[in-house]
Design a protein around this motif. Structure first.
Motif, PDB file in Angstrom:
ATOM      1  N   ARG A  77       0.752  -1.100  -0.188  1.00 18.96           N
ATOM      2  CA  ARG A  77      -0.033   0.087   0.013  1.00 18.96           C
ATOM      3  C   ARG A  77       0.859   1.480  -0.059  1.00 18.96           C
ATOM      4  NH1 ARG A  77      -2.471  -3.779   3.532  1.00 18.96           N
ATOM      5  NH2 ARG A  77      -1.371  -2.898   5.218  1.00 18.96           N
ATOM      6  N   GLY A  78       0.450   2.298  -0.824  1.00 24.23           N
ATOM      7  CA  GLY A  78       1.115   3.575  -0.813  1.00 24.23           C
ATOM      8  C   GLY A  78       1.700   4.382   0.346  1.00 24.23           C
ATOM      9  N   GLY A  79       1.036   4.170   1.388  1.00 25.71           N
ATOM     10  CA  GLY A  79       1.375   5.032   2.679  1.00 25.71           C
ATOM     11  C   GLY A  79       2.402   3.981   3.504  1.00 25.71           C
ATOM     12  N   GLU A  80       2.716   2.817   3.239  1.00 25.91           N
ATOM     13  CA  GLU A  80       3.629   1.917   4.163  1.00 25.91           C
ATOM     14  C   GLU A  80       5.099   2.131   3.652  1.00 25.91           C
ATOM     15  OE1 GLU A  80       2.427  -2.381   5.216  1.00 25.91           O
ATOM     16  OE2 GLU A  80       1.537  -2.049   3.096  1.00 25.91           O
ATOM     17  N   ASP A  81       5.852   2.155   4.749  1.00 29.05           N
ATOM     18  CA  ASP A  81       7.375   2.290   4.609  1.00 29.05           C
ATOM     19  C   ASP A  81       7.741   0.845   3.940  1.00 29.05           C
ATOM     20  OD1 ASP A  81      10.120   2.533   5.204  1.00 29.05           O
ATOM     21  OD2 ASP A  81       9.748   0.705   6.316  1.00 29.05           O
ATOM     22  N   LEU A  82       8.165   0.833   2.492  1.00 30.58           N
ATOM     23  CA  LEU A  82       8.474  -0.268   1.574  1.00 30.58           C
ATOM     24  C   LEU A  82       9.432  -1.108   2.248  1.00 30.58           C
ATOM     25  CD1 LEU A  82       7.706  -1.181  -0.966  1.00 30.58           C
ATOM     26  CD2 LEU A  82       9.500   0.011  -1.950  1.00 30.58           C
ATOM     27  N   ALA A  83      10.448  -0.867   2.829  1.00 29.10           N
ATOM     28  CA  ALA A  83      11.339  -1.818   3.356  1.00 29.10           C
ATOM     29  C   ALA A  83      10.472  -2.644   4.629  1.00 29.10           C
ATOM     30  CB  ALA A  83      12.715  -1.089   3.957  1.00 29.10           C
ATOM     31  N   GLY A  84       9.882  -1.840   5.344  1.00 32.46           N
ATOM     32  CA  GLY A  84       9.156  -2.708   6.526  1.00 32.46           C
ATOM     33  C   GLY A  84       8.181  -3.588   5.937  1.00 32.46           C
ATOM     34  N   ALA A  85       7.493  -2.990   5.083  1.00 29.45           N
ATOM     35  CA  ALA A  85       6.223  -3.742   4.250  1.00 29.45           C
ATOM     36  C   ALA A  85       6.648  -5.191   3.670  1.00 29.45           C
ATOM     37  CB  ALA A  85       5.410  -3.031   3.408  1.00 29.45           C
ATOM     38  N   LEU A  86       7.800  -4.908   2.833  1.00 33.55           N
ATOM     39  CA  LEU A  86       8.637  -6.184   2.105  1.00 33.55           C
ATOM     40  C   LEU A  86       9.032  -7.024   3.235  1.00 33.55           C
ATOM     41  CD1 LEU A  86      10.295  -4.156  -0.943  1.00 33.55           C
ATOM     42  CD2 LEU A  86       8.092  -5.686  -0.781  1.00 33.55           C
ATOM     43  N   ALA A  87       9.625  -6.573   4.154  1.00 31.01           N
ATOM     44  CA  ALA A  87      10.285  -7.614   5.362  1.00 31.01           C
ATOM     45  C   ALA A  87       8.989  -8.152   5.799  1.00 31.01           C
ATOM     46  CB  ALA A  87      11.078  -6.737   6.107  1.00 31.01           C
ATOM     47  N   ARG A  88       7.995  -7.628   6.239  1.00 31.37           N
ATOM     48  CA  ARG A  88       6.704  -8.129   6.886  1.00 31.37           C
ATOM     49  C   ARG A  88       6.179  -9.205   5.905  1.00 31.37           C
ATOM     50  NH1 ARG A  88       2.001  -7.117   5.693  1.00 31.37           N
ATOM     51  NH2 ARG A  88       2.269  -5.076   5.135  1.00 31.37           N
ATOM     52  N   LEU A  89       6.064  -8.969   4.634  1.00 28.39           N
ATOM     53  CA  LEU A  89       5.478  -9.750   3.703  1.00 28.39           C
ATOM     54  C   LEU A  89       6.294 -11.004   3.340  1.00 28.39           C
ATOM     55  CD1 LEU A  89       4.198  -7.103   1.188  1.00 28.39           C
ATOM     56  CD2 LEU A  89       2.740  -8.536   2.697  1.00 28.39           C
ATOM     57  N   GLY A 172      16.002  -1.734   3.332  1.00 30.37           N
ATOM     58  CA  GLY A 172      15.995  -0.209   3.443  1.00 30.37           C
ATOM     59  C   GLY A 172      17.536   0.397   3.023  1.00 30.37           C
ATOM     60  N   ARG A 173      18.507  -0.338   3.220  1.00 31.25           N
ATOM     61  CA  ARG A 173      19.820   0.052   2.656  1.00 31.25           C
ATOM     62  C   ARG A 173      19.770   0.072   1.115  1.00 31.25           C
ATOM     63  NH1 ARG A 173      24.683  -2.666   6.044  1.00 31.25           N
ATOM     64  NH2 ARG A 173      23.937  -2.304   8.139  1.00 31.25           N
ATOM     65  N   VAL A 174      18.912  -1.105   0.468  1.00 32.66           N
ATOM     66  CA  VAL A 174      19.081  -0.754  -1.079  1.00 32.66           C
ATOM     67  C   VAL A 174      18.229   0.198  -1.705  1.00 32.66           C
ATOM     68  CG1 VAL A 174      17.967  -2.177  -3.169  1.00 32.66           C
ATOM     69  CG2 VAL A 174      19.282  -3.283  -1.218  1.00 32.66           C
ATOM     70  N   LEU A 175      17.247   0.701  -0.755  1.00 30.93           N
ATOM     71  CA  LEU A 175      16.288   1.621  -0.987  1.00 30.93           C
ATOM     72  C   LEU A 175      17.107   2.916  -1.047  1.00 30.93           C
ATOM     73  CD1 LEU A 175      12.874   0.390   0.398  1.00 30.93           C
ATOM     74  CD2 LEU A 175      13.450   1.019  -2.112  1.00 30.93           C
ATOM     75  N   ARG A 176      18.070   3.293  -0.067  1.00 28.33           N
ATOM     76  CA  ARG A 176      18.650   4.503   0.088  1.00 28.33           C
ATOM     77  C   ARG A 176      19.782   4.580  -0.798  1.00 28.33           C
ATOM     78  NH1 ARG A 176      17.746   2.950   5.458  1.00 28.33           N
ATOM     79  NH2 ARG A 176      19.775   1.980   5.852  1.00 28.33           N
ATOM     80  N   ARG A 177      19.633   5.544  -1.600  1.00 29.92           N
ATOM     81  CA  ARG A 177      20.511   5.751  -2.767  1.00 29.92           C
ATOM     82  C   ARG A 177      21.661   6.760  -2.216  1.00 29.92           C
ATOM     83  NH1 ARG A 177      15.474   6.389  -4.882  1.00 29.92           N
ATOM     84  NH2 ARG A 177      14.835   4.660  -6.377  1.00 29.92           N
ATOM     85  N   PRO A 178      22.728   6.496  -2.785  1.00 27.96           N
ATOM     86  CA  PRO A 178      23.928   7.377  -2.272  1.00 27.96           C
ATOM     87  C   PRO A 178      23.730   8.721  -2.663  1.00 27.96           C
ATOM     88  CG  PRO A 178      24.884   5.568  -3.817  1.00 27.96           C
ATOM     89  CD  PRO A 178      23.439   5.485  -3.392  1.00 27.96           C
TER      90      PRO A 178
END
Length: 178
Positions: A77-89, A172-178
Protein backbone atom coordinates in the motif's frame (compact mmCIF):
# COMPACT_ATOMS: atom_id res chain seq x y z
CA UNK A 1 -18.59 -47.10 -19.98
CA UNK A 2 -17.77 -49.11 -23.12
CA UNK A 3 -14.08 -49.67 -23.90
CA UNK A 4 -12.49 -47.01 -26.08
CA UNK A 5 -15.01 -44.33 -25.07
CA UNK A 6 -13.42 -41.34 -23.40
CA UNK A 7 -14.98 -39.88 -20.31
CA UNK A 8 -15.15 -36.08 -20.41
CA UNK A 9 -12.90 -34.82 -17.63
CA UNK A 10 -12.36 -31.05 -17.88
CA UNK A 11 -10.34 -30.91 -14.64
CA UNK A 12 -7.85 -33.63 -15.55
CA UNK A 13 -5.11 -31.25 -16.77
CA UNK A 14 -5.35 -29.23 -13.55
CA UNK A 15 -5.29 -32.39 -11.43
CA UNK A 16 -2.12 -33.44 -13.22
CA UNK A 17 -0.46 -30.08 -12.50
CA UNK A 18 -1.54 -30.24 -8.85
CA UNK A 19 -0.20 -33.78 -8.63
CA UNK A 20 3.13 -32.72 -10.14
CA UNK A 21 3.44 -30.01 -7.49
CA UNK A 22 2.72 -32.56 -4.75
CA UNK A 23 5.28 -35.00 -6.21
CA UNK A 24 7.97 -32.32 -6.40
CA UNK A 25 7.07 -31.21 -2.88
CA UNK A 26 7.42 -34.75 -1.54
CA UNK A 27 10.25 -36.19 -3.68
CA UNK A 28 11.92 -33.23 -5.35
CA UNK A 29 12.28 -32.77 -9.08
CA UNK A 30 14.34 -35.96 -9.25
CA UNK A 31 11.20 -37.88 -8.20
CA UNK A 32 9.08 -36.39 -10.95
CA UNK A 33 8.07 -38.67 -13.80
CA UNK A 34 4.97 -39.08 -15.91
CA UNK A 35 4.36 -42.33 -14.02
CA UNK A 36 4.69 -40.76 -10.53
CA UNK A 37 2.39 -37.90 -11.49
CA UNK A 38 -0.19 -40.21 -13.06
CA UNK A 39 -0.25 -42.29 -9.89
CA UNK A 40 -0.57 -39.19 -7.69
CA UNK A 41 -3.33 -37.70 -9.87
CA UNK A 42 -5.07 -41.09 -10.17
CA UNK A 43 -5.21 -40.83 -13.95
CA UNK A 44 -3.98 -43.14 -16.70
CA UNK A 45 -0.32 -42.69 -17.64
CA UNK A 46 -1.39 -41.68 -21.16
CA UNK A 47 -3.24 -38.67 -19.74
CA UNK A 48 -0.05 -37.10 -18.44
CA UNK A 49 1.71 -37.49 -21.78
CA UNK A 50 -1.38 -36.29 -23.65
CA UNK A 51 -1.50 -33.02 -21.71
CA UNK A 52 2.27 -32.64 -21.24
CA UNK A 53 4.48 -34.16 -23.91
CA UNK A 54 7.63 -33.72 -21.83
CA UNK A 55 8.44 -33.37 -18.16
CA UNK A 56 9.69 -29.87 -18.93
CA UNK A 57 6.20 -29.00 -20.23
CA UNK A 58 4.77 -30.26 -16.97
CA UNK A 59 7.35 -28.36 -14.92
CA UNK A 60 6.58 -25.16 -16.83
CA UNK A 61 2.90 -25.52 -15.93
CA UNK A 62 3.76 -26.29 -12.30
CA UNK A 63 6.12 -23.30 -12.05
CA UNK A 64 3.53 -20.99 -13.62
CA UNK A 65 0.97 -22.15 -11.08
CA UNK A 66 3.42 -21.74 -8.20
CA UNK A 67 4.17 -18.22 -9.42
CA UNK A 68 0.53 -17.15 -9.43
CA UNK A 69 -0.23 -14.79 -6.66
CA UNK A 70 3.38 -14.00 -5.73
CA UNK A 71 3.49 -10.52 -7.29
CA UNK A 72 0.07 -9.51 -5.94
CA UNK A 73 1.18 -10.75 -2.51
CA UNK A 74 4.06 -8.27 -2.70
CA UNK A 75 1.86 -5.32 -3.62
CA UNK A 76 2.45 -2.72 -0.93
CA UNK A 77 0.00 0.00 0.00
CA UNK A 78 1.12 3.53 -0.81
CA UNK A 79 1.48 4.82 2.74
CA UNK A 80 3.56 1.94 4.09
CA UNK A 81 7.32 2.09 4.59
CA UNK A 82 8.45 -0.03 1.65
CA UNK A 83 11.37 -1.77 3.39
CA UNK A 84 9.26 -2.60 6.44
CA UNK A 85 6.30 -3.77 4.39
CA UNK A 86 8.47 -6.01 2.18
CA UNK A 87 10.25 -7.48 5.21
CA UNK A 88 6.88 -8.22 6.82
CA UNK A 89 5.43 -9.73 3.64
CA UNK A 90 8.55 -11.84 3.07
CA UNK A 91 8.27 -13.16 6.61
CA UNK A 92 4.61 -13.97 6.07
CA UNK A 93 5.39 -15.85 2.86
CA UNK A 94 8.14 -17.87 4.54
CA UNK A 95 6.13 -18.55 7.69
CA UNK A 96 2.78 -19.33 6.05
CA UNK A 97 3.99 -22.56 4.48
CA UNK A 98 7.71 -23.24 4.50
CA UNK A 99 7.20 -26.38 2.41
CA UNK A 100 5.45 -24.33 -0.24
CA UNK A 101 8.28 -21.78 -0.25
CA UNK A 102 10.83 -24.61 -0.62
CA UNK A 103 8.81 -26.09 -3.49
CA UNK A 104 8.57 -22.75 -5.29
CA UNK A 105 12.32 -22.18 -5.02
CA UNK A 106 13.07 -25.73 -6.15
CA UNK A 107 10.97 -25.16 -9.26
CA UNK A 108 12.49 -21.71 -9.76
CA UNK A 109 16.07 -22.99 -9.44
CA UNK A 110 15.36 -25.93 -11.74
CA UNK A 111 15.66 -23.38 -14.53
CA UNK A 112 19.44 -23.56 -14.06
CA UNK A 113 19.47 -27.01 -15.67
CA UNK A 114 16.23 -26.90 -17.64
CA UNK A 115 16.25 -24.08 -20.21
CA UNK A 116 12.52 -24.54 -20.89
CA UNK A 117 11.85 -23.17 -17.39
CA UNK A 118 13.94 -20.02 -17.82
CA UNK A 119 11.23 -17.91 -19.48
CA UNK A 120 8.82 -18.76 -16.65
CA UNK A 121 11.42 -17.89 -14.02
CA UNK A 122 12.04 -14.62 -15.86
CA UNK A 123 8.29 -13.92 -15.95
CA UNK A 124 8.19 -14.40 -12.19
CA UNK A 125 11.02 -11.90 -11.67
CA UNK A 126 9.42 -9.42 -14.05
CA UNK A 127 6.02 -9.67 -12.35
CA UNK A 128 7.56 -8.97 -8.93
CA UNK A 129 9.60 -6.08 -10.35
CA UNK A 130 6.43 -4.69 -11.95
CA UNK A 131 4.63 -4.93 -8.59
CA UNK A 132 7.41 -3.01 -6.85
CA UNK A 133 8.30 -0.49 -9.57
CA UNK A 134 5.44 1.94 -8.80
CA UNK A 135 7.02 2.56 -5.38
CA UNK A 136 10.58 2.91 -6.68
CA UNK A 137 12.41 2.71 -10.00
CA UNK A 138 12.85 -0.48 -12.08
CA UNK A 139 16.56 -0.87 -11.23
CA UNK A 140 15.92 -0.60 -7.50
CA UNK A 141 12.92 -2.94 -7.82
CA UNK A 142 15.25 -5.55 -9.39
CA UNK A 143 17.73 -5.09 -6.56
CA UNK A 144 14.94 -5.58 -4.02
CA UNK A 145 13.90 -8.82 -5.74
CA UNK A 146 17.51 -10.04 -5.67
CA UNK A 147 17.85 -9.25 -1.98
CA UNK A 148 14.52 -10.89 -1.11
CA UNK A 149 15.51 -13.99 -3.09
CA UNK A 150 18.87 -14.09 -1.32
CA UNK A 151 17.35 -13.73 2.14
CA UNK A 152 14.71 -16.35 1.34
CA UNK A 153 17.28 -18.84 0.09
CA UNK A 154 19.50 -18.29 3.13
CA UNK A 155 16.56 -18.97 5.45
CA UNK A 156 15.41 -22.02 3.49
CA UNK A 157 18.86 -23.54 3.01
CA UNK A 158 20.12 -23.05 6.56
CA UNK A 159 16.88 -23.70 8.45
CA UNK A 160 17.53 -20.36 10.11
CA UNK A 161 14.74 -18.35 11.64
CA UNK A 162 13.62 -15.45 9.49
CA UNK A 163 14.86 -12.18 10.98
CA UNK A 164 12.44 -9.46 9.93
CA UNK A 165 14.51 -6.63 11.40
CA UNK A 166 17.60 -7.78 9.48
CA UNK A 167 15.57 -8.02 6.26
CA UNK A 168 14.08 -4.57 6.82
CA UNK A 169 17.56 -3.12 7.42
CA UNK A 170 19.03 -4.67 4.26
CA UNK A 171 16.01 -3.73 2.10
CA UNK A 172 16.21 -0.21 3.54
CA UNK A 173 19.85 0.01 2.50
CA UNK A 174 18.91 -0.91 -1.08
CA UNK A 175 16.24 1.79 -1.08
CA UNK A 176 18.61 4.49 0.19
CA UNK A 177 20.51 5.84 -2.76
CA UNK A 178 24.01 7.29 -2.24
Amino acid sequence: MPPGVRRYDPDRRQRIIDAAIRVVGAKGIAGLSHRSVAAEADVPLGSTTYHFKTLDDLLVAALRQANEGMAPALAVRGGEDLAGALARLLGELLAADRGRAELEYELYLAALRRPALRPVAAEWCESVVAALAPRTDPVTARALVAVMDGISLQVLLTDAEYDERYAQDILGRVLRRP
